[in-house]
Design a protein around this motif. Structure first.
Motif, PDB file in Angstrom:
ATOM      1  N   ARG A   1     103.527 -16.371  16.207  1.00 30.23           N
ATOM      2  CA  ARG A   1     104.260 -17.323  15.386  1.00 30.23           C
ATOM      3  C   ARG A   1     104.334 -16.813  13.956  1.00 30.23           C
ATOM      4  O   ARG A   1     103.742 -15.786  13.625  1.00 30.23           O
ATOM      5  N   PHE A   2     105.039 -17.536  13.111  1.00 29.15           N
ATOM      6  CA  PHE A   2     105.302 -17.044  11.769  1.00 29.15           C
ATOM      7  C   PHE A   2     105.101 -18.178  10.772  1.00 29.15           C
ATOM      8  O   PHE A   2     105.285 -19.345  11.100  1.00 29.15           O
ATOM      9  N   PHE A   3     104.737 -17.809   9.535  1.00 34.72           N
ATOM     10  CA  PHE A   3     104.523 -18.843   8.519  1.00 34.72           C
ATOM     11  C   PHE A   3     104.846 -18.298   7.139  1.00 34.72           C
ATOM     12  O   PHE A   3     104.776 -17.082   6.882  1.00 34.72           O
ATOM     13  N   VAL A   4     105.220 -19.208   6.263  1.00 37.03           N
ATOM     14  CA  VAL A   4     105.375 -18.931   4.840  1.00 37.03           C
ATOM     15  C   VAL A   4     104.536 -19.968   4.115  1.00 37.03           C
ATOM     16  O   VAL A   4     104.658 -21.167   4.378  1.00 37.03           O
ATOM     17  N   SER A   5     103.683 -19.511   3.208  1.00 35.22           N
ATOM     18  CA  SER A   5     102.786 -20.422   2.510  1.00 35.22           C
ATOM     19  C   SER A   5     102.721 -20.078   1.036  1.00 35.22           C
ATOM     20  O   SER A   5     102.861 -18.902   0.661  1.00 35.22           O
TER      21      SER A   5
END
Length: 256
Positions: free
Chosen positions: A205-209
């Motif tokens: 999965r992928f995330f931007v934080s």
């Protein structure tokens, strides 16, 4: 941008179809024998008074606003008698409708087509009257609830939500699992947790934080080549080079 009271009223009253409040009020038995109660005015007094703020956010202020809008002269005890569990359920029904049914038109950029969904998780605190002890706050002598939402940007729908007291941290409400597969998650600092990021990454999965200042991670790869005398980033830590990047951007703006 701060909205005027009239703009807030217009925006809120456009959320619900005509007659919806009356239909729900009859279904929830908010009005049984007292036909003098204007339930629409009462509901909008509570909603708009809370949204606009000021003096109207006290119970006495709500009563005076209702009396002024209807031309009635309800005594305090009579107005308090209208604040029933049935009215609470009506307001919950309206909140559910606003959260689940109202969508804002949007356009998703082509760069996001690599993900089957884009998910935004966030929470906000709603300040309540200090006597609502069921919703303890993080500060003394006040109460507050925490509204938590997980929103699908692609489908423009809410896929999870919760209402808790203010002391419940939104990060504890975010659950990882197989449902996250193939999705891009946009997360605020409230969800910043290394273990969570590892779980997201290990399952494809992928995330931007947003980045905590104390973390200062190492840059392992640059995804773009810059022309001219570019500053090399690989192998350096983010906050160690951020000042140079900002100075270089300011220099270029001044040069033009």
């Amino acid at each position: 941008m701060k909205l005027s009271p009239d703009a807030v009223t217009s925006l809120l009253t456009s959320l619900f179809p005509s007659g919806m409040i009356d239909d729900l009020a009859r279904e929830r038995e908010v009005v049984v024998r007292d036909r003098k109660l204007d339930v629409q005015v009462l509901v909008w007094t509570l909603i708009v008074g809370f949204a606009v703020g000021g003096e109207a956010r006290s119970i006495g202020g709500y009563r005076r606003t209702y009396n002024g809008a209807t031309g009635q002269d309800l005594f305090p005890s009579s107005f308090y008698d209208r604040l029933t569990p049935q009215l609470e359920q009506l307001l919950r029904d309206l909140l559910d409708y606003a959260v689940e049914e109202v969508a804002v038109p949007h356009t998703v950029a082509p760069a996001f087509k690599h993900f089957r969904d884009i998910i935004v998780a966030d929470a906000t605190v709603v300040r309540l009257h200090r006597f609502l002890s069921a919703f303890p706050a993080t500060h003394p002598n006040v109460s507050g609830l925490n509204l938590y939402l997980v929103h699908s940007v692609t489908a423009q729908s809410v896929i999870a939500w919760a209402i808790t007291d203010e002391r419940t941290h939104e990060s504890t409400l975010f659950k990882t699992g197989k449902w996250m597969c193939g999705r891009l998650f946009l997360l605020d600092l409230g969800f910043f947790k290394y273990h969570r990021f590892a779980r997201v990454d290990e399952n494809g999965r992928f995330f931007v934080s947003r980045l905590k200042r104390s973390s200062n991670p190492r840059i392992v790869r640059e995804l773009r080549e810059w022309r001219g005398r570019a500053i090399p980033f690989e192998g350096k830590k983010v906050f160690d080079v951020l000042g140079d990047v900002c100075r270089r951007l300011r220099f270029r703006r001044n040069a033009h």
